[in-house]
Motif scaffolding. Sequence first.
Motif, PDB file in Angstrom:
ATOM      1  N   ASN A 239      11.445 -18.050  10.263  1.00  0.00           N
ATOM      2  CA  ASN A 239      12.088 -16.755   9.597  1.00  0.00           C
ATOM      3  C   ASN A 239      11.590 -16.733   7.848  1.00  0.00           C
ATOM      4  N   ALA A 240      11.598 -18.247   7.197  1.00  0.00           N
ATOM      5  CA  ALA A 240      11.023 -18.530   5.829  1.00  0.00           C
ATOM      6  C   ALA A 240      10.298 -17.774   5.673  1.00  0.00           C
ATOM      7  N   ILE A 241       8.994 -17.494   6.811  1.00  0.00           N
ATOM      8  CA  ILE A 241       7.155 -17.247   6.213  1.00  0.00           C
ATOM      9  C   ILE A 241       7.349 -15.531   5.816  1.00  0.00           C
ATOM     10  N   PRO A 242       7.271 -14.628   4.799  1.00  0.00           N
ATOM     11  CA  PRO A 242       7.544 -13.569   5.149  1.00  0.00           C
ATOM     12  C   PRO A 242       6.434 -12.914   5.940  1.00  0.00           C
ATOM     13  N   ALA A 243       6.813 -11.603   6.065  1.00  0.00           N
ATOM     14  CA  ALA A 243       6.396 -10.147   6.893  1.00  0.00           C
ATOM     15  C   ALA A 243       5.219  -9.997   6.062  1.00  0.00           C
ATOM     16  N   GLN A 244       4.837  -9.476   4.579  1.00  0.00           N
ATOM     17  CA  GLN A 244       4.362  -8.870   3.954  1.00  0.00           C
ATOM     18  C   GLN A 244       3.003 -10.008   3.169  1.00  0.00           C
ATOM     19  N   PHE A 245       1.930  -9.278   3.256  1.00  0.00           N
ATOM     20  CA  PHE A 245       1.274 -10.350   3.158  1.00  0.00           C
ATOM     21  C   PHE A 245       0.292  -9.799   1.464  1.00  0.00           C
ATOM     22  N   SER A 246      -0.266  -9.951   0.545  1.00  0.00           N
ATOM     23  CA  SER A 246      -0.166 -10.222  -0.659  1.00  0.00           C
ATOM     24  C   SER A 246      -1.780  -9.214  -0.527  1.00  0.00           C
ATOM     25  N   GLY A 247      -1.908  -8.684  -1.525  1.00  0.00           N
ATOM     26  CA  GLY A 247      -3.434  -8.433  -1.758  1.00  0.00           C
ATOM     27  C   GLY A 247      -4.627  -9.259  -2.145  1.00  0.00           C
ATOM     28  N   GLU A 248      -4.853 -10.277  -2.146  1.00  0.00           N
ATOM     29  CA  GLU A 248      -5.490 -11.310  -2.472  1.00  0.00           C
ATOM     30  C   GLU A 248      -6.867 -11.234  -1.769  1.00  0.00           C
ATOM     31  N   PHE A 249      -6.387 -11.246  -0.786  1.00  0.00           N
ATOM     32  CA  PHE A 249      -7.812 -10.559   0.747  1.00  0.00           C
ATOM     33  C   PHE A 249      -8.442  -8.973  -0.313  1.00  0.00           C
ATOM     34  N   LEU A 250      -8.320  -7.914  -1.004  1.00  0.00           N
ATOM     35  CA  LEU A 250      -8.362  -6.663  -1.279  1.00  0.00           C
ATOM     36  C   LEU A 250      -9.335  -7.470  -2.706  1.00  0.00           C
ATOM     37  N   GLN A 251      -8.700  -8.446  -3.200  1.00  0.00           N
ATOM     38  CA  GLN A 251      -8.959  -8.998  -5.061  1.00  0.00           C
ATOM     39  C   GLN A 251     -10.234  -9.410  -4.556  1.00  0.00           C
ATOM     40  N   TRP A 252     -10.495 -10.764  -3.573  1.00  0.00           N
ATOM     41  CA  TRP A 252     -10.950 -11.242  -3.686  1.00  0.00           C
ATOM     42  C   TRP A 252     -12.813 -10.200  -2.709  1.00  0.00           C
ATOM     43  N   ALA A 253     -12.628  -8.987  -2.367  1.00  0.00           N
ATOM     44  CA  ALA A 253     -13.073  -7.805  -2.009  1.00  0.00           C
ATOM     45  C   ALA A 253     -13.461  -7.430  -3.320  1.00  0.00           C
ATOM     46  N   VAL A 254     -13.108  -7.017  -4.479  1.00  0.00           N
ATOM     47  CA  VAL A 254     -13.973  -6.457  -5.110  1.00  0.00           C
ATOM     48  C   VAL A 254     -14.522  -7.269  -5.929  1.00  0.00           C
ATOM     49  N   VAL A 255     -14.028  -9.036  -5.710  1.00  0.00           N
ATOM     50  CA  VAL A 255     -14.665  -9.821  -7.477  1.00  0.00           C
ATOM     51  C   VAL A 255     -16.325 -10.041  -6.069  1.00  0.00           C
ATOM     52  N   PHE A 256     -15.765  -9.839  -4.914  1.00  0.00           N
ATOM     53  CA  PHE A 256     -17.817  -9.985  -4.061  1.00  0.00           C
ATOM     54  C   PHE A 256     -18.586  -8.928  -4.392  1.00  0.00           C
ATOM     55  N   PHE A 257     -17.846  -7.378  -4.910  1.00  0.00           N
ATOM     56  CA  PHE A 257     -18.788  -6.562  -4.838  1.00  0.00           C
ATOM     57  C   PHE A 257     -19.132  -6.371  -6.011  1.00  0.00           C
TER      58      PHE A 257
END
Length: 77
Positions: free
Chosen positions: A20-38
């Motif tokens: 229950n302590a683990i949030p069900a929502q994920f942050s957009g860090e993967f999208l931020q890293w994708a933009v950096v690598f792009f």
Amino acid sequence: MSAFGVPAAAESVPATAILNAIPAQFSGEFLQWAVVFFVIAIIAAVVGARGVAGVSMTVAKWFVIVFLLLAIVSLLL
């Protein structure tokens, strides 16, 4: 300490409390890293480093795929 090196206080926490302590929502860090690598891929392509541009683009593509999968899972939960 237990045999696994876990403090005794941590052993008494029920598994449901941990889940229950683990949030069900994920942050957009993967999208931020994708933009950096792009951006790295674009700069490398302009400079002429085709190998770096290709690898950066592949990494950015996988980050977008992981982001989309996590977004779908987050929306369903």
